[in-house]
Write a protein that holds these residues in place. Structure first.
Motif: not given
Length: 485
Positions: A464-481
């Motif tokens: 809905n037009g907002e960032i509701i979760a974020r992560a950085e570093g190795r494994g970030a893509a999996h954690a946010v998905a």
């Protein structure tokens, strides 16, 4: 005759350089090509060549990009074996013709032999190859094997493909089953230290065909290398037939990266999302609306293999966008565009899509938006205030200013300053003012000692037009998905 605008003159100059360079590389190959001869053929100065292309390597990649074309006439395939045969046939169209001069043959093959010999270039090639395997594997996962196709392994028999834009099974459908095993609820975030579980990830990647795709690409790389070094050896039709037989191999393909057991959970945030416009999907050529709900993953050229993390963890209706970030768009950016564009052209014969969009973030505008920074990555020391950009270094479209000139590149290293035809000066620097790693000085440098753009892995979830979760570093893509809005 109407007077040409500056932009039109620049486009004509660029086209003249590309035509001249095409003749030079076809006649002499990459190693022996001379910038002076290219300039003379184009009736331009050496400086005019460098003002459009900051290095011989960048110019060679631009020529290869101009040559990309594929015949995708066969149409939809009905089985995995048929899909493999069709893909390989289109790929092998690049094989040189009998009697082609060696240099022209290498150009036709899109050969990169001797082009990327530095450590960063070789590492980037390895990551691009892994990304190619993921993309091809995701496409192949949408076709039934021999048993599912009722034994009809040839075009015209069996059942239709099972997913992608052509309809049917999405490779992420089985990922939903794996997530159900973990007991996820809408809006639930994994607690710190809580592992997703290796068994659940294996379930999420059931039916994976990335290892098969990597095997096919290895076969094709060998065929192209032999065509370059031993012209006339082997029969392309044998390669096509062999590729069809690969469909019957049991490769015990699984996807369970062990490091995911030790990655942290995504952070729950509520941040406004203001994405830049004017971006396009490198796989389809279509415009990309980054404002839609879904997962956006920014990956540097040294982390491209992490694209699979987001796809495997995402739910079937998620829009997954992979954004490739690099501090060297002239060389590493063109390399990614060349290899991905080449693969995408061959995949069109299969008439299926892959469950992600791929964006090349040449000016780091998307990367800056994801980081929540006001363009601080690439602006000049003076903030560029007098040229219409604000102190945050962005122009009116939200793009970051990297201090480039009218051609989209900086003024560094463009004329007769004592550099040799290999594009290096007496200090061993590339002709665009970078060191041996090919990075442009002052472009996309991270503040406060953060990771380089080419080493980034950042992921956010948009809802809905907002960032509701974020992560950085190795494994970030999996954690946010994994996060569910």
């Amino acid at each position: 005759m109407p007077r040409l605008t500056r932009a039109q003159r620049q486009e004509l100059t660029r086209d003249a350089v590309l035509r001249a360079a095409g003749h030079e590389f076809a006649a002499h190959g990459y190693q022996d090509a001379k910038i002076d001869r290219i300039a003379a053929r184009a009736d331009l100065t050496r400086g005019a060549v460098y003002s459009n292309f900051p290095s011989k390597r960048a110019l060679y990649l631009a020529v290869l990009l101009d040559l990309l074309e594929h015949d995708t006439s066969p149409g939809r395939q009905n089985s995995l074996a048929g899909a493999l045969g069709a893909f390989v046939r289109v790929w092998l169209e690049r094989l040189p013709l009998a009697g082609d001069p060696p240099a022209a043959a290498r150009l036709r093959l899109r050969s990169l032999a001797g082009v990327f010999e530095d450590d960063l270039g070789r590492a980037t090639l390895a990551q691009v190859a892994r990304l190619e395997g993921v993309l091809l594997g995701l496409a192949l996962e949408q076709f039934p094997d021999e048993e599912e196709a009722g034994g009809q392994g040839t075009p015209g028999g069996g059942t239709a493909p099972r997913g992608g834009e052509a309809g049917g099974r999405d490779p992420r459908g089985e990922a939903a089953e794996g997530r159900a095993l973990r007991g996820w609820e809408p809006g639930q975030f994994r607690r710190p230290g809580e592992s997703p579980g290796r068994f659940a990830r294996e379930e999420a990647a059931r039916g994976r065909r990335v290892r098969l795709a990597e095997l096919v690409l290895t076969l094709l790389a060998g065929a192209c290398q032999l065509a370059e070094r031993a012209p006339g050896f082997g029969d392309p039709f044998d390669v096509i037939q062999a590729s069809r037989h690969l469909a019957g191999l049991d490769l015990d393909d699984e996807w369970a990266p062990p490091y995911l057991d030790f990655t942290g959970a995504a952070r729950q945030v509520w941040e406004p999302w203001r994405p830049p416009d004017g971006v396009r999907d490198e796989l389809t050529g279509r415009p990309v609306d980054l404002g839609t709900d879904g997962v956006i993953v920014v990956l540097g050229t040294q982390r491209l293999e992490a694209a699979e993390e987001a796809v495997r963890a995402a739910r079937p209706d998620d829009q997954v966008t992979v954004v490739v970030a690099t501090a060297d768009p002239a060389e590493l950016g063109r390399l990614v565009r060349l290899r991905v564009g080449d693969l995408a052209g061959c995949l069109r014969v299969l008439e299926v899509g892959v469950p992600l969009r791929l964006v090349l973030d040449e000016d780091l505008a998307v990367t800056s938006a994801v980081l929540g920074r006001a363009g601080g990555d690439g602006r000049g020391e003076d903030g560029r205030g007098e040229d219409g950009r604000g102190e945050d270094g962005r122009d009116g479209r939200g793009r970051v200013d990297h201090g480039r000139g009218d051609h989209g590149r900086g003024d560094h290293g463009r004329d007769d300053d004592g550099r040799g035809d290999d594009g290096r000066d007496d200090h061993g620097r590339d002709d665009h003012g970078s060191g041996d790693n090919g990075r442009v000085v002052g472009v996309g440098r991270p503040p406060d000692g953060g990771p380089e753009p080419d080493e980034l892995e950042i992921a956010i979830r948009i809802h809905n037009g907002e960032i509701i979760a974020r992560a950085e570093g190795r494994g970030a893509a999996h954690a946010v998905a994994e996060v569910r809005p």
